[in-house]
Design an enzyme around this catalytic site. Structure first.
Site, PDB file in Angstrom:
ATOM      1  N   SER A  44      11.866  -0.066   0.082  1.00  0.00           N
ATOM      2  CA  SER A  44      11.908   0.242  -1.444  1.00  0.00           C
ATOM      3  C   SER A  44      10.796   0.691  -2.094  1.00  0.00           C
ATOM      4  O   SER A  44      10.886   0.958  -3.431  1.00  0.00           O
ATOM      5  CB  SER A  44      12.550  -1.246  -2.072  1.00  0.00           C
ATOM      6  OG  SER A  44      11.510  -1.967  -1.882  1.00  0.00           O
TER       7      SER A  44
ATOM      8  N   LYS B 295       4.039  -0.122  -8.209  1.00  0.00           N
ATOM      9  CA  LYS B 295       5.529  -0.161  -8.062  1.00  0.00           C
ATOM     10  C   LYS B 295       5.912  -1.160  -9.206  1.00  0.00           C
ATOM     11  O   LYS B 295       5.338  -1.962  -9.560  1.00  0.00           O
ATOM     12  CB  LYS B 295       5.729  -1.169  -6.656  1.00  0.00           C
ATOM     13  CG  LYS B 295       7.150  -1.097  -6.263  1.00  0.00           C
ATOM     14  CD  LYS B 295       7.461  -1.840  -5.032  1.00  0.00           C
ATOM     15  CE  LYS B 295       9.015  -1.919  -4.336  1.00  0.00           C
ATOM     16  NZ  LYS B 295       9.002  -2.689  -3.214  1.00  0.00           N
TER      17      LYS B 295
ATOM     18  N   SER C 131       9.167  -2.742   3.046  1.00  0.00           N
ATOM     19  CA  SER C 131       9.305  -1.811   2.050  1.00  0.00           C
ATOM     20  C   SER C 131       8.128  -1.186   1.648  1.00  0.00           C
ATOM     21  O   SER C 131       8.218  -0.420   0.677  1.00  0.00           O
ATOM     22  CB  SER C 131       9.854  -2.680   0.669  1.00  0.00           C
ATOM     23  OG  SER C 131      11.096  -3.083   0.754  1.00  0.00           O
TER      24      SER C 131
END
Lengths: 493, 512, 91
Positions: A161, A86, A185
């Site tokens: 996210s 990420k 997330s």
């Protein structure tokens, strides 16, 4: 090149093939990069590709060859496994943007501890994945680099996210992935993309290198397509990192006992306030009831409990998250790194305000709200109250977990929304985090397990356990994976 | 002064923990002085994304020691807070500090310092300490040319993250000289604890708030050395008195001390009302100090100045005044005790250090400061502290052996005090040992009669008038003695010369 | 209710430049969210409830050992003068 079907291999299977010499790391990584090249224009999982991935793969191949003469063999547990990271987790020499214009050309000078440990276990960073800017969102729509599409239905969001990481696994553009989880997330996109997403106990994984959104809530999370892969990842990254993170915990997780196909002797709780909530979509509720039946078939006991303070969870969570965020994001001022202007002759307040207007709309909204709840006269009413509410919720959860091994909820109360469907109403968007924020408030581990499909859309079930009981969550995952068999698909080829 | 316009002064003092080797929240070297810009920095103190503060345990220990020395209550949970404001010298745009609005988060609180009555033995005053906290120093801003002509600022983050202790007093001072006593004593405590060297540039900084009873309070910032604090406050009181005397109201404002012009000036911009949005730093767990931990720290504390004075009085039979002068500047006290190892005569050693060495150092300091500012009459004595910068050169050359040798030479009768003072001058300027200086200078005392006969006779010859007077008035002998001493460059044994002169006068008297 | 002017002040505290229409939109959305947060008001919490906070023994903190960071820390700074980083002038 390897056959495209092999890109769906689980990491543990890939490692075996690499060690036995039947797959070269270079071939595998090249095939992954080729797949990214051909399909990521549609999915938009990656922001930046690691251009050294192939070089690193060749080094791995050499190591395999040189150690094959050695009787011990090469011990790296993730040898040659393509890893998606990420884009809020620092990677030395690879641009790390947090999906923000403010960091569009920021290149860290160090690796996050978790990245360093995975690389040490033989994983190869493929690239940096798309996300909601600074982790603020549940759909990966709030990104300066465009929305990530759900590989199962490209008109829908991948969740957020950590949407890019989840989508990269579901579309076989990586074998394992790192996300971060502040209020769900990792678990939300895992659920929407039909993969595993583990939010570990707060502090179990070092946060060094994770770019802060809400420090007291967030964790680096692990994403994979099988329970065993998750266990291998976890095993590679746990262990104290006190020299970099004073909130990290020194603990190991015993993953040897996870491969049991029975859940006999286990007691699970379901939460009345969630089961009865009209916020839960029907297909999700059905899937949840089916999951309860499944674990009961595996000889677990399921009982209903009540968490009366749950109704304050979202208010508590968002107050704390936004307050911390407003302070964390103050450092993006264009002086030492990131987006900037020439400072010559610019008044300082104007300099800051102009540069910082380049945050995306959701980030600005949360910074303003966080500034409000901390501002003079409001601290006691909001931030302090939220932390006290958090203490109460935590106590209630701990109380339940003294009598039960785990709490079962749906991961997300809804099916993956269509792109654009929810983005205009911030408060309504926040409410879909109701089942996930609990674990962050309490600091306990939680795992989203891909459980079923409804009209081709994935549904995940969440299990939460007490602090440092990750092994139990992995055992549940293993048992369910075995029981569900081919009924659950975990990637699209 | 009339009691009606009672002055109230409070201090906010920042002391860098200069004895620490690394910064407060990162392992960067803490020694930033004289370095190229931005070399003493790492991802943490530059506020790079993804970094976390790592609390220096030693900094906690040092702050606890200082808090104990100032009689503070130690927090059972030491908690750090973020103070949020934007400034280019602040890498994260918040400062990690401590904040006591909701709990005692700071290392120490509610302490006090007793000020000794300068004239007597008792305590003249108690200054209350509101809190003592740990926090990080910001970086440094400099300008190309001046702040007015430059179009931008330049930032050097070498200092960013260096450990500071902030001490906040209640407004308990009523006169500038009390502030001086407090700061001298604090400096001595810092030196004795060996946690901060106040002589280092910028190691201690002081803000003061000054008000005349019934009038508004003025903050004075930017006072960058202890010596200027008293001057700034003296000026500010005079300024405020002059305003009130003319019926003009004092403005509640922030003023800066202008070091060059030696006045306080209104701060450049009116500071906007800040809202610092304090909240607990989530990346640093609250630090728990158990009572056992506290005992261990207490036990490891070096002797404090107060106890040392008492010990000097008790163990070495020094007067309390002498002991206080020695302990007031730690290097003098250390020199004293170390010299005793070479020569076990405490009074003699103390006398050399307090009277001669310190006297010389005080004069040397005055001389090197150029034209002395005579406007503040009360401050001349306080200069001992700012001398320490100048003195380090000299003091580095003077070892306990120097002091001991000098005292032994005199006490054994080998040289007299006049010669000894000449030797000290030379010893201070060259660093040579007194024994070596004596060999080079041929300054051994002339203590044999035959060495002196010729000179005594010469003086008797040249000073006929005085010799005649001396026959009837013995006091004149001292004048003749002075002449002999002059011809011998002070090397003559005065007792011997005096007896020789007497002999001759007696002879003259009897032959008359 | 948080007024547009208050949002302007908050934006200034956070140093985020906002146009008037943006301020109006945010004021509206922020009010809705703050109203939701206000449910915390109904939660009766006694003074005995400590706000949640992590704690650690002081011995676990870092040793005072200096380590110079090896990498060039200025590689991401864009406005430099020599080894100084340029910033806007204060005041």
């Amino acid at each position: 090149m390897v056959r495209s079907s092999r890109l769906a291999l689980n990491a543990y299977e890939l490692v075996e093939e690499v060690k036995s010499g039947s797959i070269s790391v270079e071939d595998y990584i090249a095939s992954i990069l080729e797949r990214i090249e051909s399909i990521d224009k549609r999915i938009n999982a990656y922001i930046t590709i690691n251009h050294h991935a192939l070089d690193e793969a060749r080094i791995m191949d050499k190591m395999v060859k040189s150690s094959s003469s050695n009787s011990n063999g090469y011990r790296s547990t993730l040898l040659g496994v393509p890893l998606a990271v990420k884009d809020n987790i620092s990677t030395e020499g690879i641009r790390t943007t947090c999906s923000s214009r403010m960091l569009e050309d920021y290149v860290p000078v160090y690796d996050a501890t978790v990245v360093k440990r995975l690389k040490g276990a033989g994983a190869i960073v493929i690239g940096k994945t798309n996300m909601d800017e600074f982790g603020m969102g549940s759909t990966t729509e709030f990104s300066a680099f465009g929305v990530t599409h759900n590989p199962w239905d490209e008109e829908r969001v991948a969740g957020g996210s950590s949407g890019g990481s989840a989508a990269s696994l579901a579309s076989c553009m990586a074998s394992i992935a790192l996300g971060s989880d502040t209020g769900g997330s990792v678990r939300c996109p895992a659920s929407f993309c039909s993969i595993y997403g583990l939010k570990p106990t707060y502090g179990l994984l070092s946060r060094y290198g994770l770019i802060s959104y809400a420090n007291s809530l967030e964790c680096i999370g692990l994403m994979a397509r099988s329970a065993v892969d998750l266990a291998l990842m976890l095993n590679a990254v746990v262990g104290s990192d006190m020299q970099n993170d004073h909130t990290s915990i020194d603990s190991s997780i015993d993953i040897k006992s996870i491969n049991s196909t029975s859940l006999k002797g286990m007691r699970f709780a379901i939460v009345r306030e969630i089961i009865e909530s009209d916020a839960i979509d029907e297909p999700v509720r059905d899937s949840m009831l089916d999951a309860i039946a499944s674990v009961e078939q595996l000889d677990a006991v399921v009982e209903e409990v009540s968490l009366p303070s749950l109704r304050y969870a979202l208010a508590s969570y968002y107050t704390i998250a936004m307050a911390e965020a407003s302070s964390n994001l103050a450092r993006y001022d264009g002086i030492r790194y990131g987006y900037t202007l020439q400072p010559d002759g610019v008044a300082w307040n104007e300099f800051y305000s102009t540069i910082r207007s380049n945050f995306g709309s959701e980030v600005k909204r949360r910074i303003i709200l966080g500034t409000y709840v901390l501002s003079s006269g409001y601290y006691g009413r909001y931030y302090m109250k939220a932390q006290k509410a958090r203490a109460i919720i935590r106590d209630e959860i701990m109380h339940v977990l003294r009598s039960y091994n785990a709490i079962i909820t749906p991961t997300m109360p809804v099916l993956p929304p269509r792109i654009g469907e929810r983005i205009s109403d911030p408060l309504r968007l926040y409410t879909i985090d109701i089942c996930t924020v609990i674990a962050n408030l309490a600091g306990i581990p939680a795992l989203s397990i891909p459980y079923s499909m409804h009209n081709g859309l994935p549904i995940g079930i969440q299990f939460m356990a007490k602090h440092l009981d990750e092994a139990l969550l992995l055992r549940i995952a293993y048992a369910l994976e075995y029981a569900r068999g081919s009924r659950v698909k975990r990637c699209v080829l | 002064m009339m009691q009606a316009d009672k002055v109230m002064i409070g201090l906010e003092i920042h002391c860098q923990l200069t004895a620490l080797r690394s910064k407060l929240f990162c392992p960067c070297p803490a020694d930033y002085r004289g370095k190229e810009p931005n070399v003493n920095v790492c991802p943490i103190c530059l506020g790079m994304p993804g970094t976390l503060p790592l609390l220096n345990r030693k900094a906690v220990e040092y702050a606890v020691m200082l808090a104990l020395a100032l009689n503070c209550r130690i927090a059972s949970r030491i908690t750090f807070y973020r103070k949020n404001y934007f400034y280019p010298d602040l890498p994260k745009n918040f400062q990690i500090t401590q904040y006591n609005a909701y709990e005692q988060a700071s290392v120490g609180a509610d302490g006090y310092m007793e000020l000794d009555d300068p004239k007597g033995n008792g305590v003249s005053k108690v200054i209350r300490i509101r809190r003592l906290q740990l926090e990080e120093d910001p970086g440094r801003l400099v300008y190309d040319g001046s702040i007015d002509t430059s179009n931008y600022a330049l930032v050097d983050y070498n200092r960013a993250g260096v450990a500071l202790v902030e001490i906040v007093t209640e407004p308990d001072f009523n006169a500038p000289n009390e502030v001086r006593l407090f700061l001298n004593r604090l400096a001595s405590i810092l030196e004795h604890l060996n946690i901060c060297n106040p002589a280092l540039d910028g190691a201690v900084r002081c803000d003061a708030n000054v008000s005349i009873r019934g009038h508004a309070r003025v903050e004075i910032k930017n006072i960058n050395s202890f010596k200027d604090v008293e001057k700034a406050i003296t000026f500010e009181i005079a300024r405020q008195r002059s305003l009130t005397a003319r019926g003009i109201e004092v403005n509640s404002e922030t003023r800066h001390w202008d070091d060059a012009r030696r006045i306080t000036v209104q701060a450049r911009t009116k500071e906007e009302e800040e809202d610092y949005r304090y909240f607990p730093e989530p990346d640093i767990p609250s630090v728990i100090l158990s009572s056992e931990d506290l005992e261990v720290i207490k036990a490891s504390m070096p002797e404090l100045p107060h106890a040392r004075v008492e010990r000097f009085v008790r163990a070495y039979a020094l007067t309390r005044d002498t002991a206080r002068i020695l302990v007031g500047e730690k290097y003098l006290a250390d020199l004293f005790e170390a010299s005793l190892k070479y020569y076990d005569n405490a009074r003699s050693i103390a006398n050399w250090i307090v009277t001669d060495l310190k006297g010389y150092l005080d004069r040397y300091g005055d001389g090197s400061n150029g034209s002395n500012n005579s406007s503040s009459s009360s401050s001349s004595k306080s200069d001992s502290n700012d001398n320490s910068n100048v003195n380090t050169g000299i003091l580095a050359r003077i070892t306990p052996k120097h002091i001991a040798e000098l005292a032994v030479l005199v006490d054994s009768g080998k040289i007299n005090r006049t010669v000894a003072k000449q030797i000290m001058q030379k010893m201070l300027s060259t660093g040579m040992l007194p024994s070596a200086i004596i060999q080079g200078m041929n300054v051994d005392m002339l203590s044999k009669k035959d060495e002196l006969e010729g000179i005594v006779d010469r003086v008797m010859d040249e000073e006929r008038k005085a010799v005649m007077d001396a026959i009837s008035n013995e006091k004149i002998l001292n004048y003749l003695l002075g002449k002999v001493m002059k011809y011998t460059n002070g090397r003559a044994d005065p007792k011997l010369v005096l007896s020789m002169l007497k002999e001759r006068i007696v002879d003259l008297r009897s032959s008359q | 209710m948080v007024s547009v002017e208050e949002v302007r002040h908050l934006a200034h505290l956070a140093r985020i430049g906002m146009k008037d229409e943006e301020l109006r939109l945010y004021a509206e959305q922020i009010n809705e969210i703050i109203e939701y947060f206000n449910m915390l008001d109904e939660l009766e919490i006694g003074n005995d409830v400590e706000p949640y906070r992590m704690s650690r023994g002081y011995k676990e903190m870092r040793d005072d050992i200096p380590v110079a960071f090896p990498a060039d820390m200025l590689s991401n700074a864009k406005s430099m003068k020599g080894r100084f980083i340029k910033a806007p002038k204060m005041g």
